[in-house]
Write an enzyme that holds these catalytic residues in place. Structure first.
Site, PDB file in Angstrom:
ATOM      1  N   ASP A  68       5.678   7.079  -4.436  1.00 39.60           N
ATOM      2  CA  ASP A  68       5.720   5.612  -4.532  1.00 39.60           C
ATOM      3  C   ASP A  68       7.158   5.161  -4.317  1.00 39.60           C
ATOM      4  O   ASP A  68       8.102   5.937  -4.499  1.00 39.60           O
ATOM      5  CB  ASP A  68       5.222   5.112  -5.896  1.00 39.60           C
ATOM      6  N   SER A  69       7.300   3.879  -3.962  1.00 32.20           N
ATOM      7  CA  SER A  69       8.646   3.319  -3.825  1.00 32.20           C
ATOM      8  C   SER A  69       9.365   3.365  -5.177  1.00 32.20           C
ATOM      9  O   SER A  69      10.577   3.435  -5.226  1.00 32.20           O
ATOM     10  CB  SER A  69       8.544   1.873  -3.346  1.00 32.20           C
ATOM     11  N   TYR A  95       9.676  -1.956  -1.901  1.00 32.12           N
ATOM     12  CA  TYR A  95       9.377  -1.914  -0.467  1.00 32.12           C
ATOM     13  C   TYR A  95       8.650  -3.187  -0.011  1.00 32.12           C
ATOM     14  O   TYR A  95       8.581  -3.469   1.175  1.00 32.12           O
ATOM     15  CB  TYR A  95       8.432  -0.747  -0.168  1.00 32.12           C
ATOM     16  N   GLY A  96       8.078  -3.904  -1.004  1.00 29.64           N
ATOM     17  CA  GLY A  96       7.115  -4.971  -0.715  1.00 29.64           C
ATOM     18  C   GLY A  96       7.550  -6.013   0.297  1.00 29.64           C
ATOM     19  O   GLY A  96       6.731  -6.505   1.063  1.00 29.64           O
ATOM     20  N   CYS A 154       1.122   4.169  -3.078  1.00 25.25           N
ATOM     21  CA  CYS A 154       1.824   2.907  -2.869  1.00 25.25           C
ATOM     22  C   CYS A 154       1.061   2.168  -1.784  1.00 25.25           C
ATOM     23  O   CYS A 154       0.888   2.688  -0.674  1.00 25.25           O
ATOM     24  CB  CYS A 154       3.254   3.208  -2.403  1.00 25.25           C
ATOM     25  N   ASN A 155       0.578   0.982  -2.113  1.00 20.92           N
ATOM     26  CA  ASN A 155      -0.208   0.227  -1.133  1.00 20.92           C
ATOM     27  C   ASN A 155       0.644  -0.218   0.045  1.00 20.92           C
ATOM     28  O   ASN A 155       0.185  -0.258   1.175  1.00 20.92           O
ATOM     29  CB  ASN A 155      -0.806  -1.007  -1.807  1.00 20.92           C
ATOM     30  N   THR A 156       1.887  -0.567  -0.241  1.00 20.94           N
ATOM     31  CA  THR A 156       2.756  -1.058   0.830  1.00 20.94           C
ATOM     32  C   THR A 156       2.985   0.053   1.859  1.00 20.94           C
ATOM     33  O   THR A 156       2.875  -0.177   3.070  1.00 20.94           O
ATOM     34  CB  THR A 156       4.101  -1.542   0.234  1.00 20.94           C
ATOM     35  N   GLU A 209       9.190  -3.609 -12.691  1.00 23.51           N
ATOM     36  CA  GLU A 209      10.326  -2.681 -12.589  1.00 23.51           C
ATOM     37  C   GLU A 209      11.408  -3.022 -13.624  1.00 23.51           C
ATOM     38  O   GLU A 209      12.123  -2.146 -14.081  1.00 23.51           O
ATOM     39  CB  GLU A 209      10.930  -2.706 -11.179  1.00 23.51           C
ATOM     40  N   CYS A 254      -1.781  -3.148  -5.686  1.00 22.50           N
ATOM     41  CA  CYS A 254      -0.401  -2.685  -5.835  1.00 22.50           C
ATOM     42  C   CYS A 254      -0.390  -1.831  -7.089  1.00 22.50           C
ATOM     43  O   CYS A 254      -0.907  -2.243  -8.138  1.00 22.50           O
ATOM     44  CB  CYS A 254       0.555  -3.865  -5.992  1.00 22.50           C
ATOM     45  N   THR A 255       0.188  -0.647  -6.972  1.00 21.92           N
ATOM     46  CA  THR A 255       0.092   0.309  -8.078  1.00 21.92           C
ATOM     47  C   THR A 255       0.933  -0.100  -9.291  1.00 21.92           C
ATOM     48  O   THR A 255       0.818   0.497 -10.354  1.00 21.92           O
ATOM     49  CB  THR A 255       0.478   1.722  -7.592  1.00 21.92           C
ATOM     50  N   HIS A 256       1.763  -1.125  -9.129  1.00 23.84           N
ATOM     51  CA  HIS A 256       2.521  -1.638 -10.282  1.00 23.84           C
ATOM     52  C   HIS A 256       1.682  -2.574 -11.154  1.00 23.84           C
ATOM     53  O   HIS A 256       1.987  -2.769 -12.326  1.00 23.84           O
ATOM     54  CB  HIS A 256       3.736  -2.449  -9.825  1.00 23.84           C
TER      55      HIS A 256
HETATM   56  N1  DGL Z   1       3.785   0.029  -5.849  1.00 20.16           N
HETATM   57  C1  DGL Z   1       3.824  -0.376  -4.504  1.00 20.16           C
HETATM   58  C2  DGL Z   1       2.490  -0.817  -3.980  1.00 20.16           C
HETATM   59  O1  DGL Z   1       1.481  -0.314  -4.435  1.00 20.16           O
HETATM   60  C3  DGL Z   1       4.873  -1.300  -3.991  1.00 20.16           C
HETATM   61  C4  DGL Z   1       5.950  -1.785  -4.792  1.00 20.16           C
HETATM   62  C5  DGL Z   1       7.111  -2.219  -3.939  1.00 20.16           C
HETATM   63  O2  DGL Z   1       7.933  -1.329  -3.680  1.00 20.16           O
HETATM   64  O3  DGL Z   1       7.190  -3.384  -3.544  1.00 20.16           O
HETATM   65  O4  DGL Z   1       2.423  -1.628  -3.100  1.00 20.16           O
END
Ligand code: DGL
Length: 285
Positions: free
Chosen positions: A19-20, A51-52, A82-84, A167, A201-203
């Site tokens: 993940d990012s 990364y978003g 990470c979805n992004t 974060e 988004c995994t966050h």
């Molecule tokens: N956790 C990441 C996701 O699932 C992205 C978070 C990010 O780096 O913006 O998209």
């Protein structure tokens, strides 16, 4: 020049989870709960997160660097938790890079397994996707849902403040409510018939306690970790050759591209336990 691995000697290795930042830990937790016997390496590119809001080129470049790093660590299978990265880099890595690096290695994402498992849960056939700007703009969820469930209407809402809230450990503070409510209101303004929301988004699972306060009671809110874990287990059952390439001692090692002290502090909120991490650099020396 693409780096080549020796195809004749196949030494089994851990499963890589990328993940990012810290969000992928929500997926790792579910994967380990379902498959505790495997070995895992978790890498957070914390120094370059989030990364978003980054361009395709950057997310692709960073994700490819991470994938190569996992391969150098001996992984045969890497999950982009990470979805992004799944939205912006997975397809190119699978189609362009893997055949050159090593056609027997695999990189899998989180969007397809989420869609396969959850899209059919909607009764109204109206689904909302919450994600980073990159994920929503890529249209990846719409595309995957349209392929499998063409009758489902998909509405996306990007929530650029949510990853920074998580974060920076502001996800359970009163200030977070404003940003959570703002995006949920916008989502339901766009489509009031939504009865299922995918946290793309995994966050975002860390914001769950806030999210449930601002959505109608009948709406299902889906965190993807469990579905990604089940899909990985099915994948390994269907691919015994890959399963043989995954070591099984039940170990986990954490790596971060940023400070190990910060990783240790932050990760404990995602994992509910204290962990140690090693600092790493993704560029090949
Ligand atoms: N956790 C990441 C996701 O699932 C992205 C978070 C990010 O780096 O913006 O998209």
């Amino acid at each position: 020049m693409e780096e080549q691995t020796d195809l004749t000697i196949r030494k089994a290795g851990p499963i890589g989870i990328f993940d990012s930042g810290y969000g992928g830990l929500t997926v790792l937790t579910e994967i380990r709960a379902l498959m505790p016997e495997y070995d895992y390496i978790y890498l957070g590119d914390n120094a370059r997160a989030p990364y978003g809001n980054r361009s395709y080129e950057r997310v692709y470049q960073f994700t490819l660097e991470a994938v190569r790093w996992f391969f150098r660590k001996g992984c045969h299978l890497v999950i982009l938790a990470c979805n992004t990265a799944s939205a912006k880099a997975l397809r190119t890595i699978q189609q362009v890079n893997l055949p050159k690096i090593d056609p027997e290695k695999r990189v899998l994402g989180v969007i397809r397994p989420t869609v396969e498992s959850v899209a059919s849960l909607s009764q109204s056939n109206h689904i909302g996707i919450l994600g980073t700007e990159g994920t929503i703009r890529s249209g990846s969820y719409e595309l995957e849902i349209c392929k499998l469930f063409p009758d489902i209407a998909v509405t996306g809402e990007s929530c650029p403040m949510w990853v920074p809230l998580v974060e920076n450990r502001e996800y359970d503070k009163p200030g977070a409510d404003y940003f959570v409510q703002q995006h949920l209101d916008r989502l339901f303004e766009k489509d009031p018939l939504i009865d299922t929301i995918i946290l793309g988004c995994t966050h975002y699972p860390l914001l769950m306690n806030k999210i449930i306060q601002y959505v109608p009671k009948n709406v299902k809110i889906i965190s993807q970790g469990k579905y990604v874990a089940e899909s990985l287990r099915d994948y390994l059952q269907r691919h015994p050759e890959m399963n043989r390439n995954c070591t099984k001692q039940g170990s986990i090692h954490y790596f971060t591209t940023d400070s190990t002290e910060k990783f240790k502090q932050q990760a404990s909120f995602f994992l509910n336990e204290q962990v140690e991490a090693l600092q790493t650099d993704l560029e090949q020396k």
